[in-house]
Design an enzyme around this catalytic site. Structure first.
Site, PDB file in Angstrom:
ATOM      1  N   HIS A 141      43.216  36.204  56.968  1.00 13.89           N
ATOM      2  CA  HIS A 141      42.948  34.876  56.413  1.00 13.89           C
ATOM      3  C   HIS A 141      43.325  33.670  57.265  1.00 13.89           C
ATOM      4  O   HIS A 141      43.418  32.569  56.728  1.00 13.89           O
ATOM      5  CB  HIS A 141      43.665  34.724  55.053  1.00 13.89           C
ATOM      6  CG  HIS A 141      43.138  35.630  53.975  1.00 13.89           C
ATOM      7  ND1 HIS A 141      43.317  36.982  53.990  1.00 13.89           N
ATOM      8  CD2 HIS A 141      42.440  35.377  52.851  1.00 13.89           C
ATOM      9  CE1 HIS A 141      42.758  37.528  52.923  1.00 13.89           C
ATOM     10  NE2 HIS A 141      42.206  36.592  52.219  1.00 13.89           N
ATOM     11  N   ASP A 191      35.544  35.098  61.069  1.00 15.15           N
ATOM     12  CA  ASP A 191      36.375  34.958  59.881  1.00 15.15           C
ATOM     13  C   ASP A 191      36.338  36.188  58.981  1.00 15.15           C
ATOM     14  O   ASP A 191      35.279  36.729  58.710  1.00 15.15           O
ATOM     15  CB  ASP A 191      35.964  33.714  59.098  1.00 15.15           C
ATOM     16  CG  ASP A 191      34.440  33.559  58.982  1.00 15.15           C
ATOM     17  OD1 ASP A 191      33.691  33.960  59.911  1.00 15.15           O
ATOM     18  OD2 ASP A 191      33.981  33.064  57.947  1.00 15.15           O
ATOM     19  N   GLU A 322      37.349  43.367  44.326  1.00 15.99           N
ATOM     20  CA  GLU A 322      36.921  42.112  43.664  1.00 15.99           C
ATOM     21  C   GLU A 322      35.467  41.839  44.042  1.00 15.99           C
ATOM     22  O   GLU A 322      35.116  40.755  44.506  1.00 15.99           O
ATOM     23  CB  GLU A 322      37.834  40.963  44.097  1.00 15.99           C
ATOM     24  CG  GLU A 322      39.315  41.304  43.903  1.00 15.99           C
ATOM     25  CD  GLU A 322      40.288  40.247  44.422  1.00 15.99           C
ATOM     26  OE1 GLU A 322      39.871  39.408  45.217  1.00 15.99           O
ATOM     27  OE2 GLU A 322      41.454  40.279  44.001  1.00 15.99           O
ATOM     28  N   GLU A 338      35.408  36.863  38.902  1.00 21.85           N
ATOM     29  CA  GLU A 338      36.498  35.943  39.250  1.00 21.85           C
ATOM     30  C   GLU A 338      36.055  34.483  39.126  1.00 21.85           C
ATOM     31  O   GLU A 338      34.947  34.121  39.514  1.00 21.85           O
ATOM     32  CB  GLU A 338      36.934  36.252  40.687  1.00 21.85           C
ATOM     33  CG  GLU A 338      38.161  35.477  41.103  1.00 21.85           C
ATOM     34  CD  GLU A 338      38.614  35.817  42.522  1.00 21.85           C
ATOM     35  OE1 GLU A 338      38.242  36.899  43.029  1.00 21.85           O
ATOM     36  OE2 GLU A 338      39.314  34.989  43.113  1.00 21.85           O
ATOM     37  N   CYS A 340      36.973  32.020  40.883  1.00 18.28           N
ATOM     38  CA  CYS A 340      36.660  31.503  42.224  1.00 18.28           C
ATOM     39  C   CYS A 340      35.260  31.904  42.675  1.00 18.28           C
ATOM     40  O   CYS A 340      34.619  31.166  43.424  1.00 18.28           O
ATOM     41  CB  CYS A 340      37.661  32.036  43.249  1.00 18.28           C
ATOM     42  SG  CYS A 340      39.254  31.229  43.163  1.00 18.28           S
ATOM     43  N   CYS A 419      44.631  31.649  43.883  1.00 18.78           N
ATOM     44  CA  CYS A 419      43.419  31.014  44.401  1.00 18.78           C
ATOM     45  C   CYS A 419      42.681  30.232  43.334  1.00 18.78           C
ATOM     46  O   CYS A 419      42.121  29.170  43.601  1.00 18.78           O
ATOM     47  CB  CYS A 419      42.504  32.053  45.043  1.00 18.78           C
ATOM     48  SG  CYS A 419      41.923  33.290  43.911  1.00 18.78           S
TER      49      CYS A 419
END
Lengths: 658, 658
Positions: A141, A191, A322, A338, A340, A419
């Site tokens: 991350h 990333d 997830e 989720e 998010c 988050c």
């Protein structure tokens, strides 16, 4: 490639030009300002006794040399501070608050000191693994945290005009640019948890520096190249994994690095990563006029919304990873869904809208916003759902059956992995960005949120006043006040859920037909005068929604929807054992506004049927006749409002008797 | 405490007195003899190329000093050899086979050499952790392996009269007795994976040595004492766990050590452990005439069969911990439902029958036997189900949604953890034990399996010849041949699934009523003559079975059962998307014997309805009218026969249209 695609620049509407005055949303935005952001500030500073400590601010202080101690928290703990700063920025942009700004300035001072000489900024690696920067991109991350800090830097600059954080994140981005790339000597990585691409495009917009756009492009194109960078790093680390029992570097689909992004056919892996990736991809496609990249975004959009999205606008069908699972797999009780991920879906939808003004995108945006995102937060703003199940039996949770270990029947306080709460805060505090959009000479109204806006349309300023009692009522009034009379168009979305709409302009009926409606927007082009009034009426009967026949878990079931709101059954209204309730196909669905219930909601009531447990002949199985059904009133409430009256069962879908 | 409980000794019927000649079962028993046991012998010797190596025989050879090498396999690998020997013993007891006996003798020679000086016998600890015997009872299966070897020793002695293995396991049991107990200096521990208690009672029966019974009693009473022994051992090990990512020593319910066994109210934890525990508890209660211990068994029996058992006689609702979950939680698609757990349930039911001749026990035994146990093995005897789902969508397995990771849509070859195949083999090879039972002057017929038996009733020998076409037909004929005419009773079970039965004795109708039927058995007491004929007719219509209203996953659904057989839908007969099929409540259910299908089965056919996917208006959700239903023939096959025609969907439960 759709013909409606256009790559013209769609300017962001500054939040100080948007005043939301809306019974539904002002409550939440005030909650963010008065409760959530202050509460989160306390949480970031480890001052909430009932919650796990965050350590996030303290980590920065230690990295800045202002305190002694050790890093605490998740490898992505920094991002909580960044998201908080971003939310604060939106609040400040909407409405000045000197004290809040002073607090933010203080945090930025600490961040400045925590930044390393070369521009690197990440407290986990600085404090805990100083020699191992960029050694585990799949799992750790660093670029995700950088992305969030960049978003904060851009937002704070826009809000306050202060460059300090923008300069910090520019130096950080410059540093990243010096580390990553295809040039010899650079890391050909990208990333892990996606986020930085969309952030770099924002940084490009804020600074005009094209290097940031090119860096974002590099990250997009490098993803999924063979040999896989994560696998190479895994080998270099001797198979070492950051997370116990999970190894994301082995599961390339988890990080969407299994194939080049242009070649991905289905949404896979971690749902938040997927939609953050797609958001960045649309941004880059729009900036670079890259039609084939946009085509990949459209393909994955279609896969998500037509095969992998819950009716509440939630995504992510499984807990492990997830993640997305497979087409039409939408289990209600074990959903991950989720908060998010729905926020990311809103970002993605919003970017798609910018390239192509199709109501379909705004429909999904609205669905996720009014259902999952709002459900993510309690009515008091202090508790949050991370996971948003579509059906809950509290008896089954807390280890009674481990497949429900991720399901919480009540919202939780600030999490160790936090988050969702700051993500809700930054979305709601920037909600003004999502209502209108100006493209060329057309002012698009995507969302029906009351308030006033000042927009620049075709070079002149237009003030718009929107008023309605949405989402409870479909009558919307738009007052248009151009600086001076002028020719332009106002386009209003006819939501996908609406089967009958009517429109008048200054009390004269405006025809709604294939000529006037394009891509789900009715476009009223005329010479507008000060005080012209557009009135849109969206019929909002209760609709019985059914799922595609391949959605196994919803076979024989219906969900109720009224306007943008998906409804659910709750134990508080209907007693336990919701699975024993049946809605006859012919049952009349009545609506009633209940002012005292959950701060005022429209409930739906019907004459339902309930399996009469008393008629069961006994034993676990029986060949006696089916359980008797007795009439019973059933009451549905909006999904967003569930779990605000203690712990109990909930179900979005109910069996239908044909 | 039920009044029917009796603690009189119920003698085991030697298998050489039982000749099974049954179309349904002889096939399976021959398969065990000709395919399964030879195949397993190859597997134990690592000679099956397509399967994971077992290492089990090699471990014994290494421990015996006959080979060089390292231990391979699970900590309980020894038990595979023991279960194989036990199955071999039953085959030999039923029918001599000098070559098989020679092979067994050779294995026993190796085992003898692998036994340690002090009687200890366990290749894992002997080879891999020599200094750490008994240091991790919760997780490491030493007493489980000992129990299986004791069962083998007793079975081999009964079959052949040879004492070698019996002596080995007696020395092993003596050693265990010297290690465990409440006396000072002894370990106050007990078995982790339960098994040894039932084995010790068998050893007591075979040797008459009461120490083994007392040792079994000790293990029962010690379980759940505070402070918890497993927790103390965990502390002593410094928190070290044998299994990565699992810690059974922390989860006391997993091992049923959370409370004293007499105080346990619900079946919890690992399902196989629970039913093995209960089997041993009934044995001990029967031997020691311990009514309160038997009351605990009855209470847990009730909990299992009336709240936690699938209609196929499977138990264990969740994958994590291979465990019971909670009352009425019986998910079809994520069931664990291990084959071994149903075998254990059969053991438990059989022991309950010995103490109390109630048809309820035999009903459950029959349900588990004819459905789950047979389903556990392929028709060719080479592939096995470990987990027996009640509903399968192959698309969902293999990681597509990780909650189905334990579900295999097709049977697997010999497993790395190979508990189920040898367990099926030892059960089927000893099936003769389960058909009859003599208690006092009554000869009970529990199962309708054709063949001949020679039984000792009230001191004299009675030959019984049973013939039927069960489970396809409910007409059963029993010829009774006493050595000489004598007074005794023949009791026949009227299965719980049968609503209409009739009986004749020598062609004269025998009344079935509350006088003649007790606890589900019709008791015919008379002076029996050579060649007397009892004919029982059990009506066997197709029954629509429904679940208790609290079984969430089966709301609105039915399963079909005919006689003892539970039926299911398979994709091979009905196409994909079985969830789109509906059985109208009034649909006529026709049966037909299909000689060429799956070696001859009775299928059930009905005019069903199918959701017509072509009528779906499009999109993932729609408020258009419900999907149209079209008539479609649906075909059900017996559950035991599923997954013998390639990979496809399967479902036991089908939606019902009222």
């Amino acid at each position: 490639m759709s013909k409606q695609v256009q790559f013209e620049h769609v300017a962001r509407v500054p939040l100080n030009n948007i005043k939301i005055k809306d019974d539904f949303w002002s409550y939440y935005i005030n909650l963010v300002r008065s409760v959530v952001v202050p509460y989160q500030w306390e949480a970031l500073n480890d001052r909430i006794e009932a919650a796990e400590p965050s350590g996030a601010i303290r980590n920065f202080k230690i990295a800045a040399g202002l305190e002694e101690g050790e890093f605490y928290g998740m490898v992505f703990q920094d991002s909580d501070v960044a998201k908080w700063l971003e939310a604060v920025s939106y609040l400040l942009e909407s409405q000045p608050d000197p004290e809040l700004e002073r607090t933010a300035d203080e945090v930025i001072e600490i961040i400045a000191k925590a930044q390393q000489e070369d521009g690197y900024l990440n407290t986990y690696y600085t404090l805990k693994e100083p020699g191992r920067r960029w050694s585990n991109l799949a799992e750790c991350h660093e670029l995700y945290c950088a992305g969030h800090m960049i978003e904060a830097g851009v937002a704070y600059y826009r809000a306050t005009g202060k460059r300090k954080l923008l300069d910090i994140v520019s130096r950080l981005a410059d540093h990243i640019d010096s580390v990553f790339g295809t040039e010899p000597g650079k890391l050909q990585g990208y990333d892990g948890h996606q986020e930085i691409k969309l952030a770099l495009v924002k940084l490009y917009h804020a600074t005009g520096n094209e290097r940031y756009l090119r860096l974002a492009q590099y990250f997009v194109e490098q993803r999924g190249q063979k040999p896989n960078f994560y696998e190479m790093q895994l080998l270099e680390r001797g198979g070492e994994s950051h997370w116990t029992g999970i190894d994301h570097a082995f599961d390339l689909e988890h990080t969407q690095s299994h194939a080049l992004v242009r070649e991905q056919e289905k949404a896979v892996g971690h749902a938040v990563r997927e939609v953050y990736m797609l958001t960045g991809m649309v941004d880059i496609a729009a900036e670079t006029k890259d039609e084939s990249l946009l085509a990949a975004c459209e393909r994955l959009w279609d896969n998500i919304v037509s095969r992998q999205m819950y009716i509440t606008g939630a995504i992510g069908s499984m807990a492990q990873g997830e993640a997305f699972s497979f087409d039409y797999d939408l289990p209600n009780d074990t959903a991950y869904a989720e908060t998010c991920a729905s926020i990311g879906l809103i970002f993605f939808a919003h970017r798609m809208l910018r390239t192509s003004q199709k109501a379909e995108y705004a429909d999904v945006l609205e669905r996720a916003l009014y259902n999952t995102v709002v459900a993510g937060m309690s009515r008091d703003g202090k508790r949050f759902f991370y996971v948003n199940p579509q059906e809950v039996d509290p008896k089954a949770c807390s280890g009674a059956n481990h497949k429900f270990d991720h399901i919480k029947p009540v919202r939780q306080e600030w999490f160790g992995c936090a988050c969702c709460p700051p993500n809700v805060a930054r979305l709601l505090s920037s909600l003004g960005e999502y209502i209108y959009m100006v493209q060329g000479d057309t002012l698009y109204t995507h969302l029906y949120i009351s308030g006033e806006a000042e927009l620049s349309v075709g070079g002149s300023t237009v003030r718009v006043k929107q008023s309605s009692n949405y989402p409870w009522d479909g009558r919307i009034k738009l007052e248009v006040h151009p600086e001076q009379p002028g020719e332009f168009a106002v386009a209003l979305r006819i939501p996908g859920w609406c089967k009958n709409a009517s429109l008048s302009v200054n009390n004269e009926t405006y025809p709604l037909n294939g000529q006037t409606i394009q891509n789900g927007y009715v476009r009223v082009a005329r010479i507008w005068q000060q005080g012209d009034i557009v009135e849109l009426t969206l019929d909002m009967p209760v609709e019985r929604m059914r799922s595609h026949p391949l959605v196994r878990g919803n076979a024989g079931k219906v969900a109720l929807q009224r306007g943008p709101l998906v409804y659910c059954l709750e134990q508080a209204d209907n007693g336990a054992n919701l699975h024993g309730l049946i809605l006859p196909a012919e049952a009349k669905l009545e609506t009633k506004y209940e002012a005292d219930l959950l701060d005022g909601i429209v409930v739906i009531m019907a004459e339902g049927l309930r399996e009469d447990a008393a008629s069961w002949p006994g034993g676990l199985y029986s060949s006696e006749s089916a359980t008797a059904l007795r009439e019973e009133k059933v009451t549905f409430i909006p999904y967003y409002a569930w779990a605000n009256r203690g712990e109990g069962e909930m179900s979005v879908w109910v069996r239908e008797k044909l």
